[in-house]
Write a protein that holds these residues in place. Structure first.
Motif, PDB file in Angstrom:
ATOM      1  N   LYS A 177       0.837  -1.189   0.000  1.00  0.00           N
ATOM      2  CA  LYS A 177       0.000   0.000   0.000  1.00  0.00           C
ATOM      3  C   LYS A 177       0.877   1.246   0.000  1.00  0.00           C
ATOM      4  O   LYS A 177       1.969   1.258   0.544  1.00  0.00           O
ATOM      5  N   ASN A 178       0.350   2.307  -0.601  1.00  0.00           N
ATOM      6  CA  ASN A 178       1.057   3.585  -0.642  1.00  0.00           C
ATOM      7  C   ASN A 178       2.439   3.443  -1.285  1.00  0.00           C
ATOM      8  O   ASN A 178       3.455   3.835  -0.740  1.00  0.00           O
ATOM      9  N   SER A 179       2.461   2.860  -2.494  1.00  0.00           N
ATOM     10  CA  SER A 179       3.722   2.641  -3.205  1.00  0.00           C
ATOM     11  C   SER A 179       3.946   3.706  -4.270  1.00  0.00           C
ATOM     12  O   SER A 179       3.006   4.242  -4.865  1.00  0.00           O
ATOM     13  N   LEU A 180       5.223   3.986  -4.507  1.00  0.00           N
ATOM     14  CA  LEU A 180       5.662   4.921  -5.536  1.00  0.00           C
ATOM     15  C   LEU A 180       6.272   4.137  -6.676  1.00  0.00           C
ATOM     16  O   LEU A 180       7.168   3.317  -6.466  1.00  0.00           O
ATOM     17  N   LEU A 181       5.815   4.384  -7.881  1.00  0.00           N
ATOM     18  CA  LEU A 181       6.338   3.697  -9.053  1.00  0.00           C
ATOM     19  C   LEU A 181       7.506   4.501  -9.622  1.00  0.00           C
ATOM     20  O   LEU A 181       7.338   5.656 -10.032  1.00  0.00           O
ATOM     21  N   HIS A 182       8.702   3.905  -9.598  1.00  0.00           N
ATOM     22  CA  HIS A 182       9.891   4.562 -10.121  1.00  0.00           C
ATOM     23  C   HIS A 182      10.060   4.171 -11.585  1.00  0.00           C
ATOM     24  O   HIS A 182      10.489   3.061 -11.901  1.00  0.00           O
ATOM     25  N   MET A 183       9.729   5.072 -12.470  1.00  0.00           N
ATOM     26  CA  MET A 183       9.757   4.811 -13.906  1.00  0.00           C
ATOM     27  C   MET A 183      11.034   5.415 -14.497  1.00  0.00           C
ATOM     28  O   MET A 183      11.107   6.601 -14.789  1.00  0.00           O
ATOM     29  N   LYS A 184      12.042   4.570 -14.651  1.00  0.00           N
ATOM     30  CA  LYS A 184      13.331   5.026 -15.161  1.00  0.00           C
ATOM     31  C   LYS A 184      13.464   4.614 -16.618  1.00  0.00           C
ATOM     32  O   LYS A 184      13.456   3.427 -16.945  1.00  0.00           O
ATOM     33  N   LEU A 185      13.581   5.596 -17.484  1.00  0.00           N
ATOM     34  CA  LEU A 185      13.665   5.336 -18.922  1.00  0.00           C
ATOM     35  C   LEU A 185      15.004   5.842 -19.444  1.00  0.00           C
ATOM     36  O   LEU A 185      15.149   6.995 -19.826  1.00  0.00           O
ATOM     37  N   ASN A 186      16.001   4.977 -19.431  1.00  0.00           N
ATOM     38  CA  ASN A 186      17.321   5.387 -19.898  1.00  0.00           C
ATOM     39  C   ASN A 186      17.995   4.307 -20.740  1.00  0.00           C
ATOM     40  O   ASN A 186      19.213   4.307 -20.911  1.00  0.00           O
ATOM     41  N   LYS A 187      17.190   3.375 -21.278  1.00  0.00           N
ATOM     42  CA  LYS A 187      17.724   2.316 -22.127  1.00  0.00           C
ATOM     43  C   LYS A 187      16.914   2.228 -23.411  1.00  0.00           C
ATOM     44  O   LYS A 187      15.888   2.889 -23.555  1.00  0.00           O
ATOM     45  N   MET A 188      17.363   1.382 -24.312  1.00  0.00           N
ATOM     46  CA  MET A 188      16.642   1.181 -25.554  1.00  0.00           C
ATOM     47  C   MET A 188      15.262   0.592 -25.277  1.00  0.00           C
ATOM     48  O   MET A 188      15.101  -0.279 -24.428  1.00  0.00           O
ATOM     49  N   ILE A 189      14.274   1.082 -26.011  1.00  0.00           N
ATOM     50  CA  ILE A 189      12.903   0.611 -25.870  1.00  0.00           C
ATOM     51  C   ILE A 189      12.463   0.010 -27.202  1.00  0.00           C
ATOM     52  O   ILE A 189      12.593   0.647 -28.256  1.00  0.00           O
ATOM     53  N   SER A 190      11.946  -1.198 -27.150  1.00  0.00           N
ATOM     54  CA  SER A 190      11.510  -1.898 -28.350  1.00  0.00           C
ATOM     55  C   SER A 190       9.991  -1.851 -28.460  1.00  0.00           C
ATOM     56  O   SER A 190       9.302  -1.320 -27.594  1.00  0.00           O
ATOM     57  N   GLU A 191       9.471  -2.431 -29.532  1.00  0.00           N
ATOM     58  CA  GLU A 191       8.026  -2.586 -29.652  1.00  0.00           C
ATOM     59  C   GLU A 191       7.518  -3.599 -28.633  1.00  0.00           C
ATOM     60  O   GLU A 191       6.511  -3.384 -27.987  1.00  0.00           O
ATOM     61  N   ARG A 192       8.257  -4.723 -28.492  1.00  0.00           N
ATOM     62  CA  ARG A 192       7.834  -5.802 -27.602  1.00  0.00           C
ATOM     63  C   ARG A 192       8.929  -6.092 -26.576  1.00  0.00           C
ATOM     64  O   ARG A 192      10.120  -6.030 -26.886  1.00  0.00           O
ATOM     65  N   THR A 193       8.518  -6.423 -25.383  1.00  0.00           N
ATOM     66  CA  THR A 193       9.457  -6.765 -24.326  1.00  0.00           C
ATOM     67  C   THR A 193      10.046  -8.146 -24.596  1.00  0.00           C
ATOM     68  O   THR A 193       9.316  -9.111 -24.816  1.00  0.00           O
TER      69      THR A 193
END
Length: 549
Positions: free
Chosen positions: A54-70
């Protein structure tokens, strides 16, 4: 564009090595660019889900290559298996977090380059905007903002920058490298044959000119202008800074330092990392850092995406067929399009009775004309069923990428998608001068017939040029016909008038009839569901080619 140059030069050198070793020469006719990509290995390595308190923070770090599919791929720099986060997982993660009562907000960390194209940025941006409908907060932070990651983070409720950092906001530009003078010094003649009127088919210009042609300059100026307008409009909508003011900032380079960014309201303040942690503690309503429940977005998103895949594989009713990368014959993989592999995927979606509609996700700069037609045929068979077929274009759906899209019932593109490039070219290097004059190698041959050998160690004869030009023009004529057959408001002459190799932004492509609607993959999914009578809450996606978990 640079990827094309590197790859084409690599292809040429590979041909030279093959000749020297065994005399093997293969000549290709292209309707798009090539791309040398490493194979992929399916599902991502990480398998453990995180516990979300409960009461969580989502750390969204975007510093790598991003593809169409994981998926997991082989890194050509580290020579190791590398987890690649995909837009599919990012969308799944943000959609889940929007409804997850345990997630209170997002810390969007973009201290680095976000490894996605402009349309990819748009997809992520739209998913973040949708997340904000939950009234949960998004706080963004970066030590240094580039234009692309700033555009992405401009959706945040609050933006902060490192006090000694900076923000780069100077407009868009592109620079092309031309190899013709170098090739002349080496006595290499790149024999280029384009469609007879394909003056905009500019991928080959670096091998035939020492600067941009006027046609290419005109199309590049229009493309950049369209993308720049989209960027300014998006920032204006989210930050309340007018497009005129943004233009003034860029023209006069008014923003360079963190303080400049604050003064011109591009960000809300400057903070060191420890100060950001204090801010996040306040937002989360905790007093101690150890009480911050931080959830890593990448793991969270992959877990949600993995569950979606498992569910979709069992009872999916809308298929998403992915076609990503350069187009060639064969099976392909998750980062390259093989005509056999994509055709099988489209066929599987067509024959699956549980699938009521298909979204064809295309992100390709083009490739082989023949392979493109093989895929087109399978899409056409699908379109002739009662299943709605909707194309969603990514960063590119150009040349062969458009070829394989044009038979769909409806086409969606992002405003900054690069599409069109309806044209054809062939490239046959002649290295006879380099071998003779620089290396001291000569060649001789015996043939049973006059044109038995077509290779890179002699110049093309007039009749050979005529035959290849005829073949290229025939492919272009077929390309135009395919497009005209698929687009209700275009005939062959109309396709030619907007073709000739010209590249268009998604925004401009709507005006000329190549695209039906602006939007991302979710818009395509929603339309497919509506057309097939599937309620929003009943949508279940099955992906092709399937990834084994």
């Amino acid at each position: 564009m640079r990827s094309f140059f590197r790859t084409l030069l690599a292809s040429f050198l590979s041909s030279l090595i093959a000749f020297v070793i065994g005399g093997i020469v293969v000549v290709f006719i292209f309707i798009g660019s090539l791309s040398a990509l490493f194979g992929s290995f399916g599902a991502d390595v990480e398998a453990k889900a995180q516990k979300v308190k409960k009461n969580s923070l989502l750390h969204m770090k975007l510093n790598k290559m991003i593809s169409e599919r994981t998926h997991t791929t082989f890194s050509q720099t580290s020579f190791q298996l590398e987890d690649r986060l995909g837009i599919d997982a990012i969308r799944a993660g943000l959609a889940a977090a929007k409804e997850d009562d345990n997630i209170k907000g997002i810390y969007l960390d973009v201290s680095g380059v976000v490894g996605a194209g402009m349309a990819g940025h748009e997809e992520i941006r739209e998913a973040l905007i949708d997340f904000k409908k939950s009234n949960k907060f998004i706080v963004a932070y970066s030590e240094l903002y580039f234009q692309s990651n700033y555009y992405l983070t401009s959706v945040a409720d609050e933006l902060y920058i490192y006090p000694e950092g900076g923000l780069d906001f100077r407009g868009l530009g592109t620079e092309l490298m031309f190899f013709k003078p170098m090739l002349d010094k080496w006595d290499i003649d790149m024999q280029i044959i384009r469609g007879s009127n394909n003056k905009f088919k500019s991928a080959v210009e670096p091998f035939m000119l020492d600067r941009m042609s006027e046609s290419n300059r005109a199309q590049m100026e229009k493309l950049l202008s369209s993308m720049w307008d989209q960027m300014k409009g998006g920032i204006e909508n989210e930050r309340g800074i007018s497009a005129d003011e943004l233009e003034k900032i860029a023209d006069s380079v008014l923003v360079r330092t963190a303080q400049d960014a604050i003064d011109y309201k591009l960000v809300d303040g400057a903070k060191y990392k420890d100060e950001m942690i204090e801010l996040l503690k306040v937002k989360m309503g905790v007093e101690s850092t150890k009480d911050l429940n931080v959830v890593q977005f990448a793991k969270y998103a992959k877990d949600k995406n993995r569950k979606n895949r498992k569910k979709g594989n069992k009872k999916g009713n809308i298929a998403i067929v992915y076609a990503t990368g350069a187009i060639s014959s064969g099976e392909g993989d998750l980062e390259s399009i093989g005509s056999e592999g994509v055709s099988k995927a489209l066929r599987a979606a067509r024959l699956n009775d549980s699938v009521k509609a298909v979204v064809f996700r295309v992100n390709s700069p083009g490739g082989s004309a023949l392979a493109s037609d093989v895929i087109w045929r399978e899409l056409k068979l699908l379109e002739e069923t009662d299943k709605p077929v909707v194309v969603s274009m990514g960063d590119y759906a150009a040349s062969g990428g458009y070829y394989i899209s044009c038979a769909a019932d409806k086409i969606y593109a992002q405003p900054n998608t690069l599409t069109g490039s309806i044209g054809v070219f062939g490239v046959i290097p002649n290295i006879e001068g380099m071998l003779t004059n620089h290396i001291g190698i000569t060649t001789d041959r015996v043939e049973t017939n006059e044109y038995a050998m077509l290779n890179i160690t002699k110049p093309l004869e007039a009749e050979e040029i005529r035959m290849i030009q005829q073949g290229v023009d025939e492919v272009y004529d077929l390309f135009k016909k395919r497009v005209a057959d698929g687009r209700d408001d275009l005939d062959v002459a109309g396709v030619d008038s907007i073709g000739q190799g010209r590249v268009w932004s998604g925004t401009d492509a709507i005006e000329i009839g190549l695209v039906d609607e602006l939007g991302g993959i979710q818009d395509a999914i929603d339309y497919a569901a509506e057309e097939s009578g599937i309620e929003a809450e009943d949508i279940c996606l099955v992906e092709y080619p399937m990834i084994e978990e």
